[in-house]
Each structure stands twice: as structure tokens, then as C-alpha cells.
Design a protein around this motif. Structure first.
Motif, PDB file in Angstrom:
ATOM      1  N   ALA A 183       0.840  -1.184   0.000  1.00  0.00           N
ATOM      2  CA  ALA A 183       0.000   0.000   0.000  1.00  0.00           C
ATOM      3  C   ALA A 183       0.875   1.234   0.000  1.00  0.00           C
ATOM      4  O   ALA A 183       2.062   1.182   0.308  1.00  0.00           O
ATOM      5  CB  ALA A 183      -0.908   0.000   1.238  1.00  0.00           C
ATOM      6  N   GLN A 184       0.258   2.359  -0.373  1.00  0.00           N
ATOM      7  CA  GLN A 184       1.015   3.592  -0.401  1.00  0.00           C
ATOM      8  C   GLN A 184       1.539   3.887   0.998  1.00  0.00           C
ATOM      9  O   GLN A 184       0.813   3.857   1.974  1.00  0.00           O
ATOM     10  CB  GLN A 184       0.118   4.729  -0.889  1.00  0.00           C
ATOM     11  N   GLY A 185       2.829   4.165   1.117  1.00  0.00           N
ATOM     12  CA  GLY A 185       3.436   4.417   2.406  1.00  0.00           C
ATOM     13  C   GLY A 185       4.181   3.219   2.948  1.00  0.00           C
ATOM     14  O   GLY A 185       4.952   3.346   3.891  1.00  0.00           O
ATOM     15  N   ASP A 186       3.959   2.022   2.393  1.00  0.00           N
ATOM     16  CA  ASP A 186       4.701   0.846   2.820  1.00  0.00           C
ATOM     17  C   ASP A 186       6.142   0.946   2.332  1.00  0.00           C
ATOM     18  O   ASP A 186       6.428   1.615   1.338  1.00  0.00           O
ATOM     19  CB  ASP A 186       4.072  -0.422   2.242  1.00  0.00           C
ATOM     20  N   ASP A 243      12.097   3.761   1.677  1.00  0.00           N
ATOM     21  CA  ASP A 243      10.828   4.074   2.323  1.00  0.00           C
ATOM     22  C   ASP A 243      10.603   5.577   2.257  1.00  0.00           C
ATOM     23  O   ASP A 243      11.569   6.363   2.240  1.00  0.00           O
ATOM     24  CB  ASP A 243      10.830   3.606   3.783  1.00  0.00           C
ATOM     25  N   ASP A 244       9.331   5.986   2.203  1.00  0.00           N
ATOM     26  CA  ASP A 244       9.012   7.409   2.095  1.00  0.00           C
ATOM     27  C   ASP A 244       9.370   8.187   3.359  1.00  0.00           C
ATOM     28  O   ASP A 244       9.751   9.355   3.285  1.00  0.00           O
ATOM     29  CB  ASP A 244       7.519   7.596   1.798  1.00  0.00           C
ATOM     30  N   SER A 245       9.234   7.546   4.522  1.00  0.00           N
ATOM     31  CA  SER A 245       9.403   8.279   5.778  1.00  0.00           C
ATOM     32  C   SER A 245      10.587   7.811   6.618  1.00  0.00           C
ATOM     33  O   SER A 245      11.078   8.556   7.460  1.00  0.00           O
ATOM     34  CB  SER A 245       8.120   8.178   6.615  1.00  0.00           C
ATOM     35  N   ASP A 288       9.514  -0.794   8.306  1.00  0.00           N
ATOM     36  CA  ASP A 288       9.972   0.567   8.567  1.00  0.00           C
ATOM     37  C   ASP A 288       9.765   0.920  10.033  1.00  0.00           C
ATOM     38  O   ASP A 288       9.299   0.101  10.839  1.00  0.00           O
ATOM     39  CB  ASP A 288       9.268   1.570   7.647  1.00  0.00           C
ATOM     40  N   ALA A 289      10.095   2.163  10.403  1.00  0.00           N
ATOM     41  CA  ALA A 289      10.046   2.589  11.803  1.00  0.00           C
ATOM     42  C   ALA A 289       8.627   2.631  12.345  1.00  0.00           C
ATOM     43  O   ALA A 289       8.419   2.575  13.561  1.00  0.00           O
ATOM     44  CB  ALA A 289      10.704   3.966  11.946  1.00  0.00           C
ATOM     45  N   GLU A 290       7.625   2.718  11.455  1.00  0.00           N
ATOM     46  CA  GLU A 290       6.237   2.788  11.891  1.00  0.00           C
ATOM     47  C   GLU A 290       5.578   1.415  11.972  1.00  0.00           C
ATOM     48  O   GLU A 290       4.397   1.309  12.286  1.00  0.00           O
ATOM     49  CB  GLU A 290       5.447   3.683  10.932  1.00  0.00           C
TER      50      GLU A 290
END
Length: 592
Positions: free
Chosen positions: A36-39, A66-68, A127-129
Motif C-alpha cells: 500500500a502507499q506508504g509501505d 521508504d518514504d518516511s 519501517d520505523a512505523e
């Protein structure tokens, strides 16, 4: 006694209702969408999805981003499923994982010694989230394998740009290596089952079927000799969202038919919506007991309306009532007396009914920026309009559900219905795509027909494929693999989502501007040739280095040339690079 029974029944109803509602409340799209978007983004560069090694040391490479989350803070772990009855175990520390940071991405290499045998492994990036994505692959180590056998398996799972290697591997069957079998579940048939029909002869072909009854079921036949592992085998949705099945809610297990194939049935919990297009994906997470994933499969169908009684197209009675919808005996505005109840402008005329509000379904993606048809005068015979492809006077049949036009080919005594086959039914020959090639023959529009008829072009084409996923393709890929039919937000009516799985928003192709240039060409090709997208059982590759470990000219991240520079023939034709890309020997770059 009656009061006690009443309370008991009331309690039962409450429990059943709670279970039913929880299936919606607890549903998470993460269960079905690949990413998904953000993965985080996890790319496997080498080797291919199923690879045979003749030595114990195996090296696997890829990229992470990763985006973030910065790449140095991403967590990459490796797991192996030792047998079909156990959970995967982490093997990251058993090998060596090296990650080098390059700007916004990380380049990783994982190496490990494996014993002889089949090793279903997977890479999980988090990712970190806490968002994660998984990439599976199968490693086969057999020190006795010879070079020819190794080539067969790797060629079977990879679309390559070099000359093809002859291999005696049957389409849709497992590959055998020293008695080791590497099978993948295969979809062999998809059907619509109208309500009340029990005889299989009354089932309808599902791909692009129209006027599907609202209480129909969907059936998919999966060939697999072993045990299937899955949750929610079919992912079905429309523009109103996803639908669920009775079988999933009740945990029903697919049974095998007389041929030993799994029969997956999808009975919608609620009646299908009228005049609606449904998109069906076979869940790509389905695996067999060896951990090998099913070959991807996608198709769509459209339901019937609930307003019109009978069929105003064809099946005419002995009166002119149906004719009057489109024609007027005394007030017709054209030589064919068009100008009945709804006017005379062809496309606008059709859309009076086919606008999705008056009972008839709107053509899929019709409201996109770019359309296949042009709104022109009804007497402009060479223009593109609804009736260029569809016959408004044809009756609906299961064999021609889209009411495609008929033509009389040169030298043939009778009319033949135009064909528009897709991945599930096409063989890759010109006769599969006469709907498109009837115009795209170099006379009315660009000459695409040559790429399906010229044997010299076909022999050199990188899009000339023999399918390994159970489908019948043995030739050029289909028009619909790259193009939409009625409309697209991309120029050239190009698809946004390529392949047969759901694609994350940031992985979709979106053209820039209104001109097909090197930027658009390169970006579109790389949406398939990314070492992950699979078509017809083969993964589309994009290699940065050749077999001698030399950099390939034009295949570097900093390159901006269009693919047609090398694959477009002598004229560097963008059309040729798209429809019949030439297979060439890669040109290497001299490294300092």
C-alpha cells in the motif's frame, strides 16, 4: 416454554449478527493488497523468483527504501519455511547481510550456505512505523544439476532479452530437476455460474462477460497436486468497494473435481450491483505446501441492468418499437434515419443509455482523460465511434457478449465476428486481435498488424512469449496487456496497473504530458521490466550487468535514453520497441 425458546432464538440471532458484522469491522485491506502507499519498498534484483544453484553458497541482492524512514533505519530480515506444517524461522543471522546506503535507498546483499534441496525463503522489510512488505522466492540447491537443467528452470521463470534457449518443459507443468519437483499452483479455468444452473454446459466464460445475472457465483479451477495454503482466494471489487463471499465467512474448504483440481467458488454475501463492472484477482498469496506462489490471474465482468425488459439490441419483434429508440421513420436526421427517441449523434446517442444511470452500464474507464472514440458526425464512416467496434443490431450471445462487429475478410465468403482476446484466452496470433487490427493495419491507423503477422519481426521480438502459467499464449503478448479499451488517463490509452496483481498507487504508470517521448517510454517499460512484475509465468527482467558482470549501456539508473534507442530496430522506432522489441546482445560499458 415458548418464552424460553424465544429468548434462545433471540440470543442466537444476536450471535450470528455479531459474527457477520465482525467480518466487516475486522477486515483490513492489508490482508489482500500486496503493498500500500506508504509501505516500505523492497526490490529483488537477483536471482529470479525460482533459481537453481549448483553450489551451496547462494547470494541474493536487492534494494530497499521508504518514504518516511531513512534506509539505515529499515529492518530487513530473512525467513525460511522448513516444511509445510511449520511456521517460517528467521535465518538472517545464519548468513551474512550487507547493506550499503546510496542516497535515499539501501543496496543489500544476503549470502548464505544452503544444503541440497528446495528452500522456500522470504525477505521481510519493516519501517520505523511498523509497516512491512514481504518478497518470497525459492532457492534450489543441487550440486549434481547440470548446466542445461539449470538453464531450463531459470529461463522458465524469466523473460530475457537474449536469444531464447530451447527447453522441453511443458506449459503449465512442474519442472523436474533430479527428481525434485518445483510446481506452482495454476489457474486453468474461470467461470460464471448463473443462479439455478447445475449443468456445467450452462456456465459462462468469466473473462469480459456482460449481462451477468445479479445472483451469480464465480468459479475458479486451480491445478495443484499438493495442498493449497490461502486466505480469501478471490479478491473481487467494483468502484463501490470490495465484496465478500459466503465461502470465506463460513470457512468452507475448496473441494477437488474429478480431474483432481481445486474448485474455488465465490458466492457473494449480497446480490451483485446492477450495471457494474467487477474486477477479480486470484489472491497472489496462495501457495502450495512448498511455499511456491500461484501464477497471477486477473479478469473482469459486468452485470446486467434491472430496468430494461428484453434486449433493445437484436432479437427484434414484428414491430418497430425497439427500432424507434434509435431510428425515426419520418424524422430521421441521417441517411440511416437515425434520430429516434434519443437523437442522432452516435456516441452521445449511445451514452444516453450507457451512462450508468439509465440501466445500462457505462463502458469501463470511459470517463478517463483520453478516450478511444471521438465524438463526430454520425455519417463520418471512417471515424472512431462506439459502432466502429460494437454492432448495435447484434443480439447478446455468450460467444459475443460485447456485441463486437463482424467483417468479411478478403477471400472469405461469410462474415466473421471480430475478436478481442486477453491473457486468459489468447494464443498471441493476429486472429486473436482482429478488433484492434481491423483499424491498426497501416491504412486506417498505425500498422500494428505487422507485429503479429511478420514472421521475421516475431522471431526477433522480446514480447514473443510461450506462457508457463497454464494459459495458451505462444506468440506476441496481447493488446490488453498494455492498453485499456475505452479510455485511460494515460496517453496511448496505456494501462496504469501492469501485470495481474493489485498494484500500489506509487507503482502505477502515469504518463507525463501529451507526447510519447523517451521519458514516458522508459518509465512505462520499467513498470514491467523491474525484476518483479510477472506475465504469463515469467518475470520481466531489467539487468544492470551482463553475464560477464559488465555494466550494460542504457540500463543504468542515471541513463535517460528511451528503450527504442536499442530495441526499436534500425529506425529506433518507439512503436517497434513497444510491440516487437528487438532482442539484442547488450552493449557493455568500460568501467574505470
Amino acid at each position: 416454554m415458548k418464552r424460553t425458546n424465544y429468548r434462545r432464538r433471540l440470543f442466537s440471532y444476536i450471535v450470528i449478527s455479531s459474527v457477520f458484522l465482525s467480518s466487516f469491522l475486522l477486515y483490513s485491506p492489508a490482508d489482500i493488497v500486496l503493498s500500500a502507499q506508504g509501505d516500505p519498498y523492497l526490490e529483488m534484483l537477483s536471482p529470479s523468483e525460482v533459481t537453481v544453484f549448483d553450489n551451496a553458497m547462494v547470494e541474493i541482492t536487492g534494494n530497499i527504501s521508504d518514504d518516511s524512514t531513512p534506509p539505515e533505519q529499515l529492518s530487513l530480515r530473512v525467513y525460511e519455511k522448513l516444511d509445510s506444517n511449520s511456521d517460517p524461522i528467521e535465518i538472517t543471522s545464519e548468513g551474512q547481510l550487507r547493506i550499503s546506503i546510496d542516497a535515499q535507498k539501501g543496496n543489500w546483499v544476503y549470502s548464505k550456505q544452503f544444503n541440497d534441496g528446495i528452500h522456500p525463503i522470504s525477505f521481510v522489510l519493516m519501517d520505523a512505523e511498523g509497516n512491512s512488505v514481504e518478497k518470497p522466492m525459492t532457492i534450489i540447491v543441487t550440486k549434481e544439476v547440470n548446466k542445461e537443467q539449470k538453464t531450463v528452470v531459470e529461463k522458465q521463470n524469466t523473460i530475457v532479452e537474449e536469444a531464447p534457449v530451447s527447453a522441453s518443459v511443458s506449459v503449465g507443468t512442474p519442472t523436474e530437476i533430479n527428481d525434485e519437483v518445483v510446481p506452482r499452483p495454476t489457474v486453468v479455468d474461470v467461470k460464471i455460474i448463473p443462479d439455478g444452473i447445475t449443468d456445467e454446459s450452462g456456465y459462462l466464460s468469466a473473462e469480459d462477460m456482460t449481462q451477468v445475472a445479479l445472483n451469480s457465483k464465480i468459479m475458479v479451477i486451480i491445478r495443484e497436486t499438493g495442498t493449497l495454503t490461502y486466505t480469501q482466494p478471490l479478491l473481487i471489487s467494483s468502484n463501490k468497494g470490495e465484496i465478500k463471499s459466503k465461502e470465506d465467512l463460513e470457512g468452507m474448504i475448496p473441494k477437488r473435481n474429478k480431474d483432481g483440481d481445486y474448485v474455488v467458488t465465490f458466492t457473494p454475501l449480497v446480490q451483485l450491483d446492477p450495471s457494474t463492472t467487477y474486477y477479480v484477482y486470484v489472491n497472489p498469496s496462495i501457495t502450495n505446501e512448498l511455499g511456491n506462489r500461484i501464477y497471477p490471474k486477473f479478469f473482469k465482468f459486468t452485470t446486467t441492468n434491472v430496468y430494461h425488459i428484453g434486449d433493445i439490441h437484436g432479437n427484434y419483434a414484428n414491430n418497430t418499437n425497439a427500432c424507434a429508440y434509435c431510428h425515426s421513420t419520418h424524422n430521421g436526421e441521417t441517411p440511416t434515419l437515425e434520430g429516434g427517441k434519443y437523437g442522432a449523434s452516435e456516441d452521445n446517442f449511445c451514452m444516453v443509455c450507457h451512462d450508468g444511470t439509465n440501466g445500462s452500464p457505462m463502458p469501463d474507464k470511459y470517463n478517463s482523460t483520453n478516450k478511444h472514440n471521438q465524438h463526430v458526425a454520425a455519417d463520418a464512416k471512417n471515424s472512431e465511434s462506439c459502432t466502429s467496434c460494437h454492432n448495435p443490431h447484434a443480439s447478446w450471445t455468450a460467444e459475443n457478449p460485447a456485441r463486437l462487429q463482424s467483417v468479411q475478410p478478403t477471400g472469405v465468403s461469410h462474415f466473421q465476428t471480430l475478436t478481442y482476446k486477453k491473457a486468459g484466452t489468447a494464443t498471441g496470433k493476429a486472429e486473436d486481435f482482429t478488433l484492434c487490427l481491423n483499424c491498426h493495419d497501416g491504412k486506417k491507423a498505425s500498422n500494428i498488424k505487422q507485429y503479429y503477422e511478420d514472421e521475421a519481426i516475431i522471431a526477433e521480438s522480446g514480447h514473443n512469449i510461450t506462457a508457463k502459467d497454464g494459459s495458451g499464449l505462444d506468440g506476441q503478448i496481447t493488446c490488453a496487456d498494455c492498453h485499456e479499451t475505452h479510455g485511460s488517463n494515460n496517453i496511448m490509452l496505456l494501462r496504469e496497473s501492469l501485470g495481474n496483481v493489485k498494484v500500489a498507487e506509487n507503482d502505477k504508470f502515469k504518463s507525463i504530458g501529451t507526447v510519447w517521448d523517451a521519458v514516458n517510454e522508459r518509465q512505462f517499460c520499467l513498470k514491467c521490466h523491474n525484476n518483479t512484475t510477472e506475465l504469463y509465468g515469467s518475470t520481466s527482467t531489467f539487468k544492470e550487468r551482463n553475464g560477464a558482470d559488465q555494466l550494460i549501456l542504457g540500463h543504468q539508473a542515471t541513463d535517460i535514453e528511451g528503450c527504442s534507442t536499442c530495441h526499436g530496430g534500425a529506425n529506433k522506432s518507439m512503436i517497434e520497441a513497444a510491440h516487437g522489441p528487438k532482442k539484442i546482445d547488450p552493449v557493455s560499458i568500460q568501467e574505470n
